[in-house]
Design a protein around this motif. Structure first.
Motif, PDB file in Angstrom:
ATOM      1  N   HIS A 227       0.842  -1.198   0.000  1.00  0.00           N
ATOM      2  CA  HIS A 227       0.000   0.000   0.000  1.00  0.00           C
ATOM      3  C   HIS A 227       0.874   1.243   0.000  1.00  0.00           C
ATOM      4  O   HIS A 227       1.930   1.268   0.646  1.00  0.00           O
ATOM      5  CB  HIS A 227      -0.913   0.021   1.226  1.00  0.00           C
ATOM      6  N   ALA A 228       0.424   2.275  -0.681  1.00  0.00           N
ATOM      7  CA  ALA A 228       1.168   3.537  -0.755  1.00  0.00           C
ATOM      8  C   ALA A 228       0.926   4.423   0.457  1.00  0.00           C
ATOM      9  O   ALA A 228       1.517   5.491   0.560  1.00  0.00           O
ATOM     10  CB  ALA A 228       0.776   4.295  -2.023  1.00  0.00           C
ATOM     11  N   THR A 229       0.088   3.975   1.393  1.00  0.00           N
ATOM     12  CA  THR A 229      -0.267   4.831   2.526  1.00  0.00           C
ATOM     13  C   THR A 229      -0.227   4.080   3.853  1.00  0.00           C
ATOM     14  O   THR A 229      -0.955   4.416   4.789  1.00  0.00           O
ATOM     15  CB  THR A 229      -1.678   5.432   2.329  1.00  0.00           C
ATOM     16  N   ALA A 230       0.620   3.066   3.960  1.00  0.00           N
ATOM     17  CA  ALA A 230       0.758   2.317   5.215  1.00  0.00           C
ATOM     18  C   ALA A 230       2.201   1.867   5.342  1.00  0.00           C
ATOM     19  O   ALA A 230       2.941   1.821   4.353  1.00  0.00           O
ATOM     20  CB  ALA A 230      -0.185   1.113   5.245  1.00  0.00           C
ATOM     21  N   GLY A 231       2.597   1.525   6.551  1.00  0.00           N
ATOM     22  CA  GLY A 231       3.958   1.066   6.781  1.00  0.00           C
ATOM     23  C   GLY A 231       4.002   0.033   7.888  1.00  0.00           C
ATOM     24  O   GLY A 231       2.985  -0.276   8.523  1.00  0.00           O
ATOM     25  N   LEU A 232       5.190  -0.500   8.123  1.00  0.00           N
ATOM     26  CA  LEU A 232       5.407  -1.510   9.154  1.00  0.00           C
ATOM     27  C   LEU A 232       6.510  -1.044  10.088  1.00  0.00           C
ATOM     28  O   LEU A 232       7.471  -0.415   9.659  1.00  0.00           O
ATOM     29  CB  LEU A 232       5.793  -2.849   8.509  1.00  0.00           C
ATOM     30  N   ALA A 233       6.343  -1.356  11.356  1.00  0.00           N
ATOM     31  CA  ALA A 233       7.348  -0.958  12.345  1.00  0.00           C
ATOM     32  C   ALA A 233       7.506  -2.067  13.378  1.00  0.00           C
ATOM     33  O   ALA A 233       6.627  -2.910  13.543  1.00  0.00           O
ATOM     34  CB  ALA A 233       6.933   0.342  13.030  1.00  0.00           C
ATOM     35  N   VAL A 234       8.632  -2.026  14.063  1.00  0.00           N
ATOM     36  CA  VAL A 234       8.874  -2.910  15.202  1.00  0.00           C
ATOM     37  C   VAL A 234       9.006  -1.982  16.406  1.00  0.00           C
ATOM     38  O   VAL A 234       9.969  -1.226  16.510  1.00  0.00           O
ATOM     39  CB  VAL A 234      10.147  -3.760  15.000  1.00  0.00           C
ATOM     40  N   ILE A 235       7.978  -2.013  17.272  1.00  0.00           N
ATOM     41  CA  ILE A 235       7.946  -1.129  18.440  1.00  0.00           C
ATOM     42  C   ILE A 235       7.314  -1.860  19.616  1.00  0.00           C
ATOM     43  O   ILE A 235       6.728  -2.928  19.454  1.00  0.00           O
ATOM     44  CB  ILE A 235       7.144   0.163  18.171  1.00  0.00           C
ATOM     45  N   GLU A 236       7.405  -1.246  20.775  1.00  0.00           N
ATOM     46  CA  GLU A 236       6.667  -1.718  21.946  1.00  0.00           C
ATOM     47  C   GLU A 236       5.210  -1.288  21.784  1.00  0.00           C
ATOM     48  O   GLU A 236       4.930  -0.177  21.327  1.00  0.00           O
ATOM     49  CB  GLU A 236       7.239  -1.094  23.219  1.00  0.00           C
ATOM     50  N   THR A 237       4.288  -2.162  22.146  1.00  0.00           N
ATOM     51  CA  THR A 237       2.872  -1.813  22.096  1.00  0.00           C
ATOM     52  C   THR A 237       2.253  -1.997  23.479  1.00  0.00           C
ATOM     53  O   THR A 237       2.809  -2.671  24.336  1.00  0.00           O
ATOM     54  CB  THR A 237       2.102  -2.689  21.088  1.00  0.00           C
ATOM     55  N   GLY A 238       1.096  -1.403  23.667  1.00  0.00           N
ATOM     56  CA  GLY A 238       0.339  -1.607  24.890  1.00  0.00           C
ATOM     57  C   GLY A 238       0.759  -0.764  26.074  1.00  0.00           C
ATOM     58  O   GLY A 238       0.102  -0.771  27.102  1.00  0.00           O
ATOM     59  N   ALA A 239       1.839  -0.013  25.955  1.00  0.00           N
ATOM     60  CA  ALA A 239       2.277   0.828  27.069  1.00  0.00           C
ATOM     61  C   ALA A 239       2.252   2.300  26.673  1.00  0.00           C
ATOM     62  O   ALA A 239       2.901   3.130  27.290  1.00  0.00           O
ATOM     63  CB  ALA A 239       3.691   0.424  27.499  1.00  0.00           C
ATOM     64  N   GLY A 240       1.511   2.597  25.604  1.00  0.00           N
ATOM     65  CA  GLY A 240       1.408   3.970  25.143  1.00  0.00           C
ATOM     66  C   GLY A 240       2.282   4.304  23.955  1.00  0.00           C
ATOM     67  O   GLY A 240       2.113   5.359  23.342  1.00  0.00           O
ATOM     68  N   SER A 241       3.211   3.427  23.608  1.00  0.00           N
ATOM     69  CA  SER A 241       4.114   3.714  22.497  1.00  0.00           C
ATOM     70  C   SER A 241       3.381   3.792  21.166  1.00  0.00           C
ATOM     71  O   SER A 241       3.774   4.569  20.283  1.00  0.00           O
ATOM     72  CB  SER A 241       5.221   2.657  22.401  1.00  0.00           C
ATOM     73  N   ASP A 242       2.312   3.006  21.012  1.00  0.00           N
ATOM     74  CA  ASP A 242       1.553   3.058  19.762  1.00  0.00           C
ATOM     75  C   ASP A 242       0.912   4.438  19.609  1.00  0.00           C
ATOM     76  O   ASP A 242       0.974   5.050  18.542  1.00  0.00           O
ATOM     77  CB  ASP A 242       0.500   1.951  19.637  1.00  0.00           C
ATOM     78  N   ASP A 243       0.327   4.967  20.684  1.00  0.00           N
ATOM     79  CA  ASP A 243      -0.241   6.314  20.644  1.00  0.00           C
ATOM     80  C   ASP A 243       0.846   7.366  20.455  1.00  0.00           C
ATOM     81  O   ASP A 243       0.651   8.358  19.744  1.00  0.00           O
ATOM     82  CB  ASP A 243      -1.021   6.621  21.921  1.00  0.00           C
ATOM     83  N   ASP A 244       2.006   7.148  21.093  1.00  0.00           N
ATOM     84  CA  ASP A 244       3.127   8.075  20.928  1.00  0.00           C
ATOM     85  C   ASP A 244       3.584   8.114  19.474  1.00  0.00           C
ATOM     86  O   ASP A 244       3.912   9.191  18.951  1.00  0.00           O
ATOM     87  CB  ASP A 244       4.302   7.679  21.819  1.00  0.00           C
ATOM     88  N   LEU A 245       3.615   6.953  18.825  1.00  0.00           N
ATOM     89  CA  LEU A 245       4.020   6.899  17.418  1.00  0.00           C
ATOM     90  C   LEU A 245       3.031   7.696  16.559  1.00  0.00           C
ATOM     91  O   LEU A 245       3.445   8.508  15.727  1.00  0.00           O
ATOM     92  CB  LEU A 245       4.110   5.453  16.927  1.00  0.00           C
ATOM     93  N   LEU A 246       1.749   7.481  16.762  1.00  0.00           N
ATOM     94  CA  LEU A 246       0.752   8.232  15.990  1.00  0.00           C
ATOM     95  C   LEU A 246       0.866   9.728  16.250  1.00  0.00           C
ATOM     96  O   LEU A 246       0.762  10.537  15.318  1.00  0.00           O
ATOM     97  CB  LEU A 246      -0.656   7.723  16.295  1.00  0.00           C
ATOM     98  N   GLN A 247       1.118  10.120  17.508  1.00  0.00           N
ATOM     99  CA  GLN A 247       1.273  11.542  17.825  1.00  0.00           C
ATOM    100  C   GLN A 247       2.519  12.115  17.154  1.00  0.00           C
ATOM    101  O   GLN A 247       2.496  13.233  16.633  1.00  0.00           O
ATOM    102  CB  GLN A 247       1.346  11.753  19.340  1.00  0.00           C
ATOM    103  N   ALA A 248       3.607  11.360  17.160  1.00  0.00           N
ATOM    104  CA  ALA A 248       4.829  11.814  16.487  1.00  0.00           C
ATOM    105  C   ALA A 248       4.594  11.988  14.987  1.00  0.00           C
ATOM    106  O   ALA A 248       5.075  12.953  14.379  1.00  0.00           O
ATOM    107  CB  ALA A 248       5.971  10.825  16.743  1.00  0.00           C
ATOM    108  N   LEU A 249       3.826  11.073  14.401  1.00  0.00           N
ATOM    109  CA  LEU A 249       3.516  11.197  12.975  1.00  0.00           C
ATOM    110  C   LEU A 249       2.637  12.414  12.708  1.00  0.00           C
ATOM    111  O   LEU A 249       2.797  13.086  11.681  1.00  0.00           O
ATOM    112  CB  LEU A 249       2.857   9.917  12.460  1.00  0.00           C
ATOM    113  N   HIS A 250       1.724  12.738  13.638  1.00  0.00           N
ATOM    114  CA  HIS A 250       0.910  13.953  13.496  1.00  0.00           C
ATOM    115  C   HIS A 250       1.797  15.190  13.524  1.00  0.00           C
ATOM    116  O   HIS A 250       1.552  16.143  12.779  1.00  0.00           O
ATOM    117  CB  HIS A 250      -0.120  14.059  14.628  1.00  0.00           C
ATOM    118  N   THR A 251       2.805  15.184  14.378  1.00  0.00           N
ATOM    119  CA  THR A 251       3.719  16.321  14.462  1.00  0.00           C
ATOM    120  C   THR A 251       4.566  16.428  13.200  1.00  0.00           C
ATOM    121  O   THR A 251       4.731  17.508  12.639  1.00  0.00           O
ATOM    122  CB  THR A 251       4.621  16.184  15.707  1.00  0.00           C
TER     123      THR A 251
END
Length: 140
Positions: A48-72
Motif C-alpha cells: 500500500h502507498a499509505t501504510a507502513g510496518l514498524a517494530v515497536i513496543e505496544t500496549g504501554a502507550g508507544s503506539d499512541d506516541d508513534l501516531l502523535q509523532a507522525l501527526h507532528t
C-alpha cells in the motif's frame, strides 16, 4: 538442507481511524505453520502507498506516541500537493518514507527473534482505506 520459501497473505481491517495494528501473533502463527523449527528470515510487506510496518513496543502507550509523532511530523492539513480523500490525505502518501512498507526479521528455530518488548505492527494513518493486505514470507 536446501533453501525454501513460503508466503501467506493476511487481510487486515484497520477501520476508519488511524491505527497501529499488532501483527506479532499472526507472524508467530505463520511461522508455527511454515518454519517448523527452522531458522531463516521473515519478511513482512504491505503493498500500500499509505501504510507502513514498524517494530515497536505496544500496549504501554508507544503506539499512541508513534501516531502523535507522525501527526507532528506529517500534519493532516492542506499543505500537501497530493489532494484527494480526507483532508490532509497527502501526508498518508509520505508516510512510507518514514515508516517503510517492509520489515525483515530473524527467525531462530522457528520463532521470531524479537526483543522482550518488541512487536511487529502495521501503521495505517489513511482513514479512507480500512482494508489492508500484509504479505508474510519465510525464507529458510
Amino acid at each position: 538442507m536446501p533453501q525454501t520459501f513460503t508466503t501467506r497473505t493476511l487481510a487486515v481491517e484497520t477501520g476508519s481511524t488511524e491505527t497501529v495494528y499488532d501483527l506479532t501473533e499472526a507472524c508467530a502463527e505463520f511461522l508455527r505453520d511454515e518454519a517448523k523449527g527452522r531458522s531463516g528470515l521473515l519478511n513482512v510487506f504491505t503493498p500500500h502507498a499509505t501504510a507502513g510496518l514498524a517494530v515497536i513496543e505496544t500496549g504501554a502507550g508507544s503506539d499512541d506516541d508513534l501516531l502523535q509523532a507522525l501527526h507532528t511530523l506529517l500534519p493532516a492539513d492542506d499543505r500537501w500537493h497530493h489532494r484527494h480523500g480526507s483532508p490532509g490525505h497527502g501526508r498518508d502518501h509520505v508516510l512510507p518514507a518514514f515508516v517503510p512498507p517492509h520489515a525483515t526479521l530473524p527467525v531462530v528455530q522457528g520463532e521470531l527473534a524479537l526483543g522482550t518488548w518488541q512487536s511487529v505492527v502495521l501503521v495505517d494513518t489513511n482513514r479512507d482505506n480500512p482494508e489492508r493486505t500484509v504479505r508474510l514470507s519465510f525464507l529458510a
